[in-house]
Motif scaffolding. Structure first.
Motif, PDB file in Angstrom:
ATOM      1  N   PHE A 228       0.821  -1.210   0.000  1.00 22.25           N
ATOM      2  CA  PHE A 228       0.000   0.000   0.000  1.00 22.25           C
ATOM      3  C   PHE A 228       0.854   1.260   0.000  1.00 22.25           C
ATOM      4  CE2 PHE A 228      -3.115  -3.113   1.381  1.00 22.25           C
ATOM      5  CZ  PHE A 228      -4.193  -2.773   0.582  1.00 22.25           C
ATOM      6  N   GLY A 229       2.123   1.119   0.387  1.00 22.38           N
ATOM      7  CA  GLY A 229       3.041   2.247   0.232  1.00 22.38           C
ATOM      8  C   GLY A 229       3.217   2.597  -1.229  1.00 22.38           C
ATOM      9  N   TYR A 230       3.236   1.576  -2.088  1.00 19.08           N
ATOM     10  CA  TYR A 230       3.324   1.861  -3.525  1.00 19.08           C
ATOM     11  C   TYR A 230       2.072   2.593  -3.997  1.00 19.08           C
ATOM     12  CZ  TYR A 230       3.129   1.358  -8.541  1.00 19.08           C
ATOM     13  OH  TYR A 230       3.007   1.634  -9.876  1.00 19.08           O
ATOM     14  N   PHE A 231       0.898   2.149  -3.559  1.00 23.74           N
ATOM     15  CA  PHE A 231      -0.335   2.801  -4.005  1.00 23.74           C
ATOM     16  C   PHE A 231      -0.527   4.172  -3.359  1.00 23.74           C
ATOM     17  CE2 PHE A 231      -1.335  -1.647  -5.038  1.00 23.74           C
ATOM     18  CZ  PHE A 231      -1.711  -1.475  -6.360  1.00 23.74           C
ATOM     19  N   THR A 232       0.199   4.427  -2.252  1.00 24.75           N
ATOM     20  CA  THR A 232       0.148   5.745  -1.623  1.00 24.75           C
ATOM     21  C   THR A 232       1.130   6.713  -2.266  1.00 24.75           C
ATOM     22  OG1 THR A 232      -0.490   4.736   0.490  1.00 24.75           O
ATOM     23  CG2 THR A 232       0.386   6.986   0.567  1.00 24.75           C
ATOM     24  N   LEU A 233       2.362   6.253  -2.469  1.00 25.13           N
ATOM     25  CA  LEU A 233       3.421   7.115  -2.985  1.00 25.13           C
ATOM     26  C   LEU A 233       3.525   7.073  -4.508  1.00 25.13           C
ATOM     27  CD1 LEU A 233       6.186   6.118  -0.395  1.00 25.13           C
ATOM     28  CD2 LEU A 233       4.680   8.107  -0.309  1.00 25.13           C
ATOM     29  N   GLY A 234       3.091   5.957  -5.102  1.00 26.69           N
ATOM     30  CA  GLY A 234       3.233   5.772  -6.544  1.00 26.69           C
ATOM     31  C   GLY A 234       2.608   6.857  -7.400  1.00 26.69           C
ATOM     32  N   THR A 251      -0.151   0.903 -14.395  1.00 25.21           N
ATOM     33  CA  THR A 251       0.898   0.174 -13.670  1.00 25.21           C
ATOM     34  C   THR A 251       0.299  -0.872 -12.731  1.00 25.21           C
ATOM     35  OG1 THR A 251       1.035   1.674 -11.750  1.00 25.21           O
ATOM     36  CG2 THR A 251       2.316   2.257 -13.708  1.00 25.21           C
ATOM     37  N   GLY A 252      -0.947  -0.657 -12.308  1.00 30.46           N
ATOM     38  CA  GLY A 252      -1.603  -1.637 -11.456  1.00 30.46           C
ATOM     39  C   GLY A 252      -1.726  -2.995 -12.112  1.00 30.46           C
ATOM     40  N   VAL A 253      -1.819  -3.017 -13.443  1.00 32.59           N
ATOM     41  CA  VAL A 253      -1.900  -4.290 -14.162  1.00 32.59           C
ATOM     42  C   VAL A 253      -0.602  -5.073 -13.977  1.00 32.59           C
ATOM     43  CG1 VAL A 253      -2.174  -5.365 -16.423  1.00 32.59           C
ATOM     44  CG2 VAL A 253      -3.499  -3.312 -15.837  1.00 32.59           C
ATOM     45  N   ILE A 312       8.898   0.042 -12.100  1.00 30.59           N
ATOM     46  CA  ILE A 312       7.856  -0.963 -11.908  1.00 30.59           C
ATOM     47  C   ILE A 312       8.424  -2.375 -11.850  1.00 30.59           C
ATOM     48  CG2 ILE A 312       5.766  -1.972 -12.910  1.00 30.59           C
ATOM     49  CD1 ILE A 312       5.440   0.788 -11.682  1.00 30.59           C
ATOM     50  N   ALA A 313       9.452  -2.673 -12.663  1.00 28.70           N
ATOM     51  CA  ALA A 313       9.992  -4.033 -12.713  1.00 28.70           C
ATOM     52  C   ALA A 313      10.459  -4.529 -11.333  1.00 28.70           C
ATOM     53  CB  ALA A 313      11.123  -4.111 -13.735  1.00 28.70           C
ATOM     54  N   PRO A 314      11.249  -3.765 -10.583  1.00 30.29           N
ATOM     55  CA  PRO A 314      11.598  -4.236  -9.232  1.00 30.29           C
ATOM     56  C   PRO A 314      10.397  -4.308  -8.301  1.00 30.29           C
ATOM     57  CG  PRO A 314      13.101  -2.503  -9.961  1.00 30.29           C
ATOM     58  CD  PRO A 314      11.967  -2.524 -10.933  1.00 30.29           C
ATOM     59  N   MET A 315       9.393  -3.436  -8.555  1.00 31.41           N
ATOM     60  CA  MET A 315       8.187  -3.476  -7.728  1.00 31.41           C
ATOM     61  C   MET A 315       7.456  -4.795  -7.916  1.00 31.41           C
ATOM     62  SD  MET A 315       6.815  -1.440  -5.513  1.00 31.41           S
ATOM     63  CE  MET A 315       5.756  -2.330  -4.381  1.00 31.41           C
TER      64      MET A 315
END
Length: 399
Positions: A228-234, A251-253, A312-315
């Motif tokens: 959720f840090g990604y969806f908060t900061l992304g 990017t969510g896909v 995104i790749a490392p994510m």
């Protein structure tokens, strides 16, 4: 029979999966409009991110409430009450004209939708055990991964079509649909028993003393703060690169693909490895992904699309790690609390959701608008998770 169904009156896997994925779906639909929330209500980026933190505070308190009610009133009654509360919160968000009112609506929405996590997990534990339970959590994880793909896209489309108001309307429609579906299809897997309220104090004390519960709470919280840090900061990072909210939705896909891969790997690897082994491997994989992402952000390509993909790749690696870590933690955390699953699940959920709320609050409060901030946070989290896991393993392996 360790891998058998324990209860004949079990709901369909599809309903269980959607109910368990509903909290993630609701949040990922919402996250693309965070920049629009900041602009529309005239608040800073960190204040807009606070709506994510308040969500998990409400979520944690809801988990405690609905988990207790699941034991006291029954699983079905608790589920329907929570979904109705979720709908009221969504309606409040639609009509919020001030930022503080929006925070209150977000709290109520989260309080209600938490029923999809704690009561659904309790229903699943009513019906399955052993490795069958771990595999079911992996299967459900694949559906949750789909929500990670659908949510940001729907949120981005809603933002383009009608701003954040359209997103709130989506949440209200989802609440109505799921209330009707659960009302028609969810059976009662465990009738309520009022006596549980007399045991809460002793159960809480027992769980506080339980080292396994403490470590597992930290581990589940850490993995969720990364996700959720990604969806908060992304969304803000995507804007820094030069893209709009709709691109973040796409990017969510890719993130969902990582989640689906994690669920698939976990399901297959469980036939050959223990859950503990997969948790450790997931932590190392997450650490690798965070380190790679941090290195990439220090040398971001000048081409925007290439810069976006390099982040995104490392994510995706970190989300695969999430799929290895969390299902195995959840499936074995309450193995010693079979007699009070609803209340024990509520207290367990309360602990890690409060930690998630605290983690996201810290991340938002100390937010710095530089590309390396997000991966540095994730790297620290995975390091702390590894330290906690090694400490726990040493403690249980002492002669």
């Amino acid at each position: 029979m360790m891998d058998s169904v324990l209860n004949r009156s079990r709901p369909g896997i599809g309903l269980l999966a959607i109910l368990l994925a509903l909290p993630q779906l609701s949040e990922t639909i919402y996250t693309p409009v965070l920049p629009a929330i900041a602009q529309g209500f005239g608040v800073s980026e960190s204040m807009a991110q606070l709506t994510m933190s308040i969500y998990f505070v409400g979520f944690a308190l809801g988990v405690l409430t609905w988990g207790w009610l699941a034991d006291y009133l029954g699983r079905r009654s608790a589920m329907l009450a929570g979904l109705l509360c979720y709908g009221m919160g969504a309606a409040g968000a639609i009509f919020s004209s001030e930022f503080m009112l929006l925070l209150g609506a977000r709290f109520l929405l989260a309080f209600g939708i938490s029923v999809g996590s704690v009561v659904t997990q309790t229903v699943i534990r009513d019906c399955f055990n052993g490795k069958a339970l771990g595999k079911l959590f992996s299967t459900v994880g694949a559906v949750i991964s789909l929500s990670l793909a659908i949510g940001p896209v729907l949120g981005s489309l809603g933002a383009l079509a009608g701003g954040y108001q359209a997103v709130f309307i989506m949440l209200g429609g989802t609440a109505l649909f799921m209330t009707l579906w659960a009302g028609l299809s969810l059976p009662e897997t465990h009738p309520g028993q009022g006596a549980v309220r007399n045991n809460q104090g002793s159960l809480l004390a027992r769980m506080i003393r339980d080292r396994k519960i403490r470590v597992y709470s930290v581990m589940v919280a850490g993995a969720n703060v990364v996700l959720f840090g990604y969806f908060t900061l992304g969304p803000f990072l995507v804007e820094q690169i030069g893209f709009c909210a709709s691109v973040f939705g796409v990017t969510g896909v890719l993130i969902a693909m990582g989640s689906a891969l994690g669920a698939m790997f976990n399901r297959r690897l469980l036939t050959q490895h223990s859950g503990d082994q997969l948790i450790l491997r997931g932590c190392w994989l997450g650490l690798l992904g965070a380190l790679l992402q941090l290195i990439v952000t220090l040398f971001l390509p000048s081409i925007p699309w290439l810069a976006l993909l390099s982040i995104i790749a490392p994510m995706v690696l970190m989300v695969i790690a999430f799929g290895l870590i969390v299902p195995n933690l959840l499936s074995s955390a309450l193995s010693e609390y079979k007699d009070e699953l609803g209340t024990a699940g509520a207290l367990f959920g309360l602990s890690y959701y409060l930690l998630i709320a605290a983690g996201l609050t810290l991340v938002s409060h100390h937010y710095v608008p530089v590309a390396g901030y997000m991966p540095a946070v994730f790297l620290v989290i995975f390091l702390l998770m590894l330290m906690a896991w090694f400490h726990y393993q040493r403690s249980i392996n002492k002669p």
